[in-house]
Design an enzyme around this catalytic site. Structure first.
Site, PDB file in Angstrom:
ATOM      1  N   HIS A 271      -5.453  -1.239 -10.590  1.00  0.00           N
ATOM      2  CA  HIS A 271      -4.862  -2.057  -9.528  1.00  0.00           C
ATOM      3  C   HIS A 271      -3.471  -1.576  -9.141  1.00  0.00           C
ATOM      4  O   HIS A 271      -3.158  -1.376  -7.964  1.00  0.00           O
ATOM      5  CB  HIS A 271      -4.829  -3.505 -10.016  1.00  0.00           C
ATOM      6  CG  HIS A 271      -4.490  -4.526  -8.989  1.00  0.00           C
ATOM      7  ND1 HIS A 271      -3.207  -4.970  -8.773  1.00  0.00           N
ATOM      8  CD2 HIS A 271      -5.278  -5.226  -8.145  1.00  0.00           C
ATOM      9  CE1 HIS A 271      -3.217  -5.893  -7.835  1.00  0.00           C
ATOM     10  NE2 HIS A 271      -4.461  -6.068  -7.430  1.00  0.00           N
TER      11      HIS A 271
ATOM     12  N   ASP B  71       2.995  -4.659 -11.729  1.00  0.00           N
ATOM     13  CA  ASP B  71       1.535  -4.682 -11.664  1.00  0.00           C
ATOM     14  C   ASP B  71       0.948  -4.255 -13.003  1.00  0.00           C
ATOM     15  O   ASP B  71       1.563  -4.466 -14.048  1.00  0.00           O
ATOM     16  CB  ASP B  71       1.071  -3.762 -10.519  1.00  0.00           C
ATOM     17  CG  ASP B  71      -0.181  -4.277  -9.828  1.00  0.00           C
ATOM     18  OD1 ASP B  71      -1.239  -4.288 -10.466  1.00  0.00           O
ATOM     19  OD2 ASP B  71      -0.100  -4.668  -8.644  1.00  0.00           O
TER      20      ASP B  71
ATOM     21  N   SER C 267      -4.091  -8.425  -2.363  1.00  0.00           N
ATOM     22  CA  SER C 267      -3.369  -7.461  -3.196  1.00  0.00           C
ATOM     23  C   SER C 267      -3.151  -6.150  -2.456  1.00  0.00           C
ATOM     24  O   SER C 267      -2.195  -5.426  -2.738  1.00  0.00           O
ATOM     25  CB  SER C 267      -4.145  -7.170  -4.478  1.00  0.00           C
ATOM     26  OG  SER C 267      -4.017  -8.199  -5.412  1.00  0.00           O
TER      27      SER C 267
END
Length: 589
Positions: free
Chosen positions: A210, A170, A403
């Protein structure tokens, strides 16, 4: 790519869709051949210059010396090389480099990985910031996303083993966060930005938020602070594949990350992204064909080393089984609208062996409005709306997106691997679907298939409790449940048992029998409750005709029966053509 996460109260925080599907292999070489230890070889490239582009040069796995020499002889430099899968990452300022290399003996494919220049940072990467940490929260409520997949019940059985490593591929992870530090594995963390492993301390840290959010959903510690992950006992490693500034995930970064995952023993990886700059890579395009080949080989290598990849289905609310156009690619320069077909793949998600995850809405039984879907594309679903998790600096935030759904599934897979250390990636992938809670299609014509498997939810919402072999803990002495699936075949009789203990005296006159049977023609079925002494109480006797499924609670006068002992649910199928399963049942005294 621009991963799929939506911050609560804002617009799309990390723009653009992530997507997944199933696909046929695209490799020239057999996937089974890519099992030797991956070796990353590097030679110092020339100094960065404007116009530097990155290319994948694909050759036979093994000794790539001849092809690496050809790169240098034809206007390029070798940035990194993954010999075990026959993939070389080359840089060049020559516009004719790809065409020239395609004519070199031993070269199978060559393709540009981006439509923009390689950043100068690739040659001397700056370390991401190490943010100061906020004060730790004093509470740790169990969230609805965890109860929906029964993670809270699974923790009492098996919270996950520290021997199971999960890779977070990520934007990086804030390893100093109070909810992540206890489970963070720095030894196997790395930056793969630009396609070369950077093992400097802190290179793995987050260049956005994220990755830290994803990491918390997988394995935030159960420590009384803030949040709890699905598998709070496993170890997480950060493999940063996003580049700073753009936060894009180019093919060479993905390849480096997947090979690293295989070589470092990650049992599961989470991939909440697509490989930039093309949302869909088409095999009839020479550049994209090389990307398909290179990333496909890397995924096969990681899987061959025992690693299961889990990935998000994307946030465009589109049918991945019926692709027609792509208007978002390339996302590193100027997007164009192009016609595509189902041969064009979103990778790594649409590669063989990767688990494709759609997002459920806050109810747990709906499709999140943004979630992509697709018949025989979506594998399973998980909560993806308003998911509360960790973000850098010791903080927390609620985000929405596929996600956010994907790391729930990665966490369940990690729990399953903890309970079943011998499981292979194929075993984990199969069991995730088999143990999932079936979800029927809503009143939406786009949803096709059956309750057991459809285009919105695949095989259903993942079940963490089943993953660890547990059953719902009863209220003391009153409630008992069996969640183990039992197949009901044509013209057969099957039974599922519950052992009752700790209940004094006889069963009540209002014994509640909760039944969840998935079957496509309940008029075929006779369903009985069998008491410990063999007495039979008829619950359902071939009524309902062609109606699907028996999901009902029956009241039985069992006051003449001793409560403790083995109770059975007996299901008799009396016809051909329609089959099903006992999905779950319970007794409440």
């Amino acid at each position: 790519m621009r991963f799929a996460a939506i911050a609560l109260g804002t617009t799309l925080a990390l723009a653009g869709p992530v997507s997944l599907a199933q696909a046929a292999p695209v490799d020239n070489e057999p996937l089974a051949a890519f099992t030797a230890n991956a070796r990353t070889t590097q030679q110092a490239p020339a100094a960065w210059a404007a116009g530097t582009r990155a290319y994948l040069v694909i050759t036979t796995p093994g000794d790539t010396t001849a092809v690496r020499n050809a790169v240098a002889a034809n206007g390029g430099s070798v940035f990194s090389s993954f010999d075990a899968i026959g993939v070389i990452v080359a840089h060049s300022t020559s516009a004719s480099f790809a065409t020239t290399m395609r004519g070199v003996s031993g070269v199978q494919k060559v393709g540009a990985t981006r439509t923009s220049d390689v950043p100068a940072d690739a040659y001397n990467p700056a370390l991401p910031a190490n943010p100061s940490q906020a004060a730790a929260p004093s509470t740790e409520p169990v969230r609805s996303d965890m109860t929906q997949i029964k993670a809270d019940q699974a923790w009492a059985v098996n919270p996950g083993s520290a021997s199971v490593k999960v890779g977070i591929l990520d934007t990086g992870v804030d390893d100093q966060h109070q909810d992540l530090a206890p489970n963070f594995n720095a030894a196997d963390s790395v930056s793969c930005a630009y396609g070369k492993a950077d093992t400097r301390i802190g290179a793995w840290r987050d260049v956005d938020q994220h990755g830290t959010h994803v990491a918390g959903t997988v394995a935030a510690a159960k420590n009384g602070k803030g949040a709890i992950g699905v598998a709070p006992g496993v170890k997480i490693s950060s493999v940063r594949i996003a580049e700073p500034g753009s936060t894009l995930f180019f093919a060479e970064n993905t390849i480096c990350g997947l090979v690293w995952s295989g070589d470092h023993g990650f049992k599961v990886t989470n991939n909440s992204y697509y490989t930039d700059p093309w949302q869909f890579n088409c095999p009839n395009n020479l550049d994209q064909a090389a990307i398909l080949e290179g990333v496909g080989r890397a995924q096969a290598y990681a899987e061959g080393k025992g690693s299961l990849q889990v990935a998000a289905a994307g946030n465009s609310n589109v049918d991945l089984a019926n692709k027609t156009t792509d208007s978002s690619s390339p996302n590193d320069s100027t997007p164009v609208t192009r016609t595509i077909t189902n041969d064009c793949l979103d990778i790594p998600a649409e590669l063989p062996g990767v688990v494709t995850v759609a997002a459920n809405g806050t109810s747990g039984t709906s499709k999140a409005s943004f979630s992509n879907f697709g018949r025989d594309v979506i594998e399973v679903s998980a909560p993806g709306e308003s998911v509360y998790s960790t973000v850098p600096g010791g903080k927390y935030s609620s985000l929405s997106g596929t996600s956010m759904a994907s790391p729930h599934v990665a966490g369940v897979a990690a729990l399953m691997a903890s309970a079943n250390p011998a499981y292979t990636p194929a075993d984990l992938r199969a069991k995730l679907g088999e143990q999932a809670t079936d979800l029927a299609c809503p009143s939406d014509a786009r949803c096709t298939g059956t309750t057991a498997k459809n285009s919105f939810f695949g095989e259903g919402r993942v079940d963490a409790l089943k993953a660890v072999g547990g059953s719902t803990p009863p209220q003391p002495g009153t409630s008992f449940e069996n969640l183990t699936d039992v197949t009901v075949s044509d013209n057969t009789t099957v039974e599922s048992a519950i052992t009752v203990s700790g209940v004094s005296g006889n069963a009540p006159s209002t014994l509640k029998v909760g039944v969840d049977i998935k079957h496509t023609y309940i008029g075929d079925l006779k369903v009985d409750l069998v008491a410990p002494d063999g007495s039979v109480y008829v619950l359902h006797n071939r009524t309902g005709s062609s109606t699907d499924n028996i999901v009902q609670t029956y009241t039985v006068n069992a006051s003449s029966e001793v409560a403790n002992g083995v109770w059975k649910l007996r299901v008799n199928d009396n016809a051909s053509a329609d089959t099903g399963k006992i999905d779950a049942w319970n007794l409440t005294f």
